[in-house]
Scaffold this active site. Sequence first.
Site, mmCIF file in Angstrom:
data_model
loop_
_atom_site.group_PDB
_atom_site.id
_atom_site.type_symbol
_atom_site.label_atom_id
_atom_site.label_comp_id
_atom_site.label_asym_id
_atom_site.label_seq_id
_atom_site.Cartn_x
_atom_site.Cartn_y
_atom_site.Cartn_z
ATOM 1 N N SER A 38 0.871 -1.163 0.000
ATOM 2 C CA SER A 38 0.000 0.000 0.000
ATOM 3 C C SER A 38 0.913 1.218 0.000
ATOM 4 O O SER A 38 1.700 1.396 0.932
ATOM 5 C CB SER A 38 -0.859 -0.029 1.260
ATOM 6 O OG SER A 38 -1.574 1.169 1.401
ATOM 7 N N LYS A 65 -1.050 -1.120 -4.449
ATOM 8 C CA LYS A 65 -2.247 -0.330 -4.120
ATOM 9 C C LYS A 65 -1.785 1.088 -3.844
ATOM 10 O O LYS A 65 -0.816 1.295 -3.118
ATOM 11 C CB LYS A 65 -2.931 -0.953 -2.904
ATOM 12 C CG LYS A 65 -3.752 -0.012 -2.022
ATOM 13 C CD LYS A 65 -4.477 -0.786 -0.922
ATOM 14 C CE LYS A 65 -4.583 0.018 0.365
ATOM 15 N NZ LYS A 65 -5.203 -0.766 1.455
ATOM 16 N N LYS A 109 -2.947 5.070 -2.669
ATOM 17 C CA LYS A 109 -3.969 5.863 -2.007
ATOM 18 C C LYS A 109 -4.425 6.946 -2.968
ATOM 19 O O LYS A 109 -3.592 7.545 -3.684
ATOM 20 C CB LYS A 109 -3.391 6.493 -0.736
ATOM 21 C CG LYS A 109 -3.034 5.463 0.329
ATOM 22 C CD LYS A 109 -4.283 4.883 0.971
ATOM 23 C CE LYS A 109 -3.923 3.909 2.080
ATOM 24 N NZ LYS A 109 -5.100 3.345 2.740
ATOM 25 N N ASP A 130 -7.150 2.919 -3.008
ATOM 26 C CA ASP A 130 -7.868 3.008 -1.732
ATOM 27 C C ASP A 130 -8.162 4.473 -1.451
ATOM 28 O O ASP A 130 -7.248 5.298 -1.360
ATOM 29 C CB ASP A 130 -6.980 2.417 -0.618
ATOM 30 C CG ASP A 130 -7.693 2.339 0.726
ATOM 31 O OD1 ASP A 130 -8.854 2.785 0.833
ATOM 32 O OD2 ASP A 130 -7.074 1.815 1.677
ATOM 33 N N GLU A 161 -11.032 0.639 -3.170
ATOM 34 C CA GLU A 161 -11.313 0.348 -1.764
ATOM 35 C C GLU A 161 -11.959 1.557 -1.088
ATOM 36 O O GLU A 161 -11.472 2.681 -1.223
ATOM 37 C CB GLU A 161 -9.971 -0.009 -1.090
ATOM 38 C CG GLU A 161 -10.076 -0.544 0.309
ATOM 39 C CD GLU A 161 -8.675 -0.937 0.854
ATOM 40 O OE1 GLU A 161 -7.763 -1.222 0.049
ATOM 41 O OE2 GLU A 161 -8.519 -0.932 2.081
ATOM 42 N N ASP A 164 -13.476 -1.722 3.385
ATOM 43 C CA ASP A 164 -12.528 -1.819 4.498
ATOM 44 C C ASP A 164 -13.242 -1.266 5.742
ATOM 45 O O ASP A 164 -13.891 -2.022 6.477
ATOM 46 C CB ASP A 164 -11.261 -1.019 4.128
ATOM 47 C CG ASP A 164 -10.240 -0.863 5.262
ATOM 48 O OD1 ASP A 164 -10.524 -1.268 6.393
ATOM 49 O OD2 ASP A 164 -9.142 -0.308 5.030
ATOM 50 N N LYS A 217 -9.300 -6.748 8.355
ATOM 51 C CA LYS A 217 -8.235 -6.340 9.284
ATOM 52 C C LYS A 217 -8.658 -6.856 10.644
ATOM 53 O O LYS A 217 -9.727 -6.490 11.139
ATOM 54 C CB LYS A 217 -8.119 -4.814 9.337
ATOM 55 C CG LYS A 217 -7.570 -4.172 8.073
ATOM 56 C CD LYS A 217 -7.518 -2.664 8.208
ATOM 57 C CE LYS A 217 -6.961 -2.045 6.932
ATOM 58 N NZ LYS A 217 -7.146 -0.585 6.910
ATOM 59 N N GLY A 257 -3.670 -3.966 6.313
ATOM 60 C CA GLY A 257 -2.685 -3.611 7.335
ATOM 61 C C GLY A 257 -3.000 -2.252 7.919
ATOM 62 O O GLY A 257 -3.774 -1.486 7.350
HETATM 63 O O1 OSB Z 1 -6.962 1.929 4.630
HETATM 64 O O2 OSB Z 1 -5.760 0.208 4.475
HETATM 65 C C1 OSB Z 1 -5.949 1.338 4.931
HETATM 66 C C2 OSB Z 1 -2.868 2.400 6.913
HETATM 67 C C3 OSB Z 1 -3.437 3.102 7.937
HETATM 68 C C4 OSB Z 1 -4.809 3.272 7.951
HETATM 69 C C5 OSB Z 1 -5.593 2.722 6.940
HETATM 70 C C6 OSB Z 1 -5.021 1.987 5.933
HETATM 71 C C7 OSB Z 1 -3.630 1.855 5.901
HETATM 72 C C8 OSB Z 1 -2.923 1.167 4.829
HETATM 73 C C9 OSB Z 1 -1.562 0.648 5.199
HETATM 74 O O3 OSB Z 1 -3.300 1.097 3.701
HETATM 75 C C10 OSB Z 1 -1.352 -0.757 4.878
HETATM 76 C C11 OSB Z 1 -0.096 -1.259 5.524
HETATM 77 O O4 OSB Z 1 -0.072 -1.480 6.751
HETATM 78 O O5 OSB Z 1 0.881 -1.435 4.789
HETATM 79 MG MG MG Z 2 -8.148 0.708 3.336
#
Ligand code: OSB
Ligand code: MG
Length: 366
Positions: A135, A161, A163, A188, A213, A238, A262, A290
């Site tokens: 991510s 992925k 953001k 995401d 996402e 999510d 998660k 994560g």
């Molecule tokens: O939306 O998946 C998410 C990290 C913090 C809060 C929300 C998210 C995330 C990530 C990080 O996408 C994923 C990772 O731990 O590598």
């Molecule tokens: Mg997410």
Amino acid sequence: MKIEAVTLREIHMPLVHFFETSFGRTYSRRILLVTVHCEGVEGWGECVAGEDPFYSSEWIESAWPTLTKYLIPALLGKQVESGRECPALLKRVTGHRMAKAALENALWDAEAIQKQQPLWKLLGGTRNEIACGVSIGIQDSVEQLLGKIETELAAGYRRIKVKVKPGWDVNVLERIRSRWADITLSCDANSAYTLDRVEHLRNFDQFNLLMIEQPLWNDDIYYHARLQKELRTAVCLDESIINARVAAAAVETGACRIINIKVGRVGGFSEALKIHDVCQSNKIPVWCGGMLETGIGRAALSTLPNFTMPGDVSASKRYWKEDIIEPEVEVSSQGFIPISPKPGRGYEIKPELIEKLTVRKETLRA
Ligand code: OSB
Ligand code: MG
């Protein structure tokens, strides 16, 4: 196992690189660790609540007193055979799923050690390796993002992925796709859009994304169902999926075609397993999300059969200069994490390092 004592710790760990989502940028993590002490066995759990109540209403400063005042006292002195018994004991407290998960998962860990079984097997896992994705947060420039993608692809990761948010979306996806037409790519939004942006979101369909996402509100199912009907791209939920009942409702209403599980978000392994099963029986693939955790919080769940998509389970070194477990989480050049056949969690905790990183600590005894 009698639960004799529980220790809470806050540790501070700077991230190797900042992580930015539609709700903000994180440079350093404040992480709450839970240790359950049960007749000579120590189980460890990690609370994934953030530094701020942005991803969810829970944050580290709500998790700590909820644990010390309510959740830990509900367990102290109790005789439990399995982590599975935890949700019933904590049921009186509404919400606070991340705080509950830290405690429940520590008990699963203790149970696995006590039974001399690998934790992933205890959970019902069937795989011996986990497919990994990354991510990648919002960067200062698109060039910087492209550089990061290049690095992660070279490291072997099986899904990228990125953001997105208004102003950092179609333009960015266009640049990525023009450079890498065929990589497995998803995005995401962390709730950055509203349903009146459906025309804009339809532009995402041209990029052949594995999923988008959480495009809409963090507590919404209904409008995601409306949106999914308008998009070719699969919606993945999510934030909205807080338990198995909501997962079933999301599947039934067509609010998503994929679910991100998660363990912290849903209150612990027991609920995560239920969501896995709901999805499996409805042919909805899942993957493991994560929350910028340390090595303690990751991986075991992804061995279950319906985890058919690469998760946000990445190598320790992507996040930390030094992780608090050994061996650290490493990803093969093919993008997999091998699963340890050892009993318990499958790695050791580094007590001296944890002690050094600790800024507050409290032990409650039966
Ligand atoms: O939306 O998946 C998410 C990290 C913090 C809060 C929300 C998210 C995330 C990530 C990080 O996408 C994923 C990772 O731990 O590598
Ligand atoms: Mg997410």
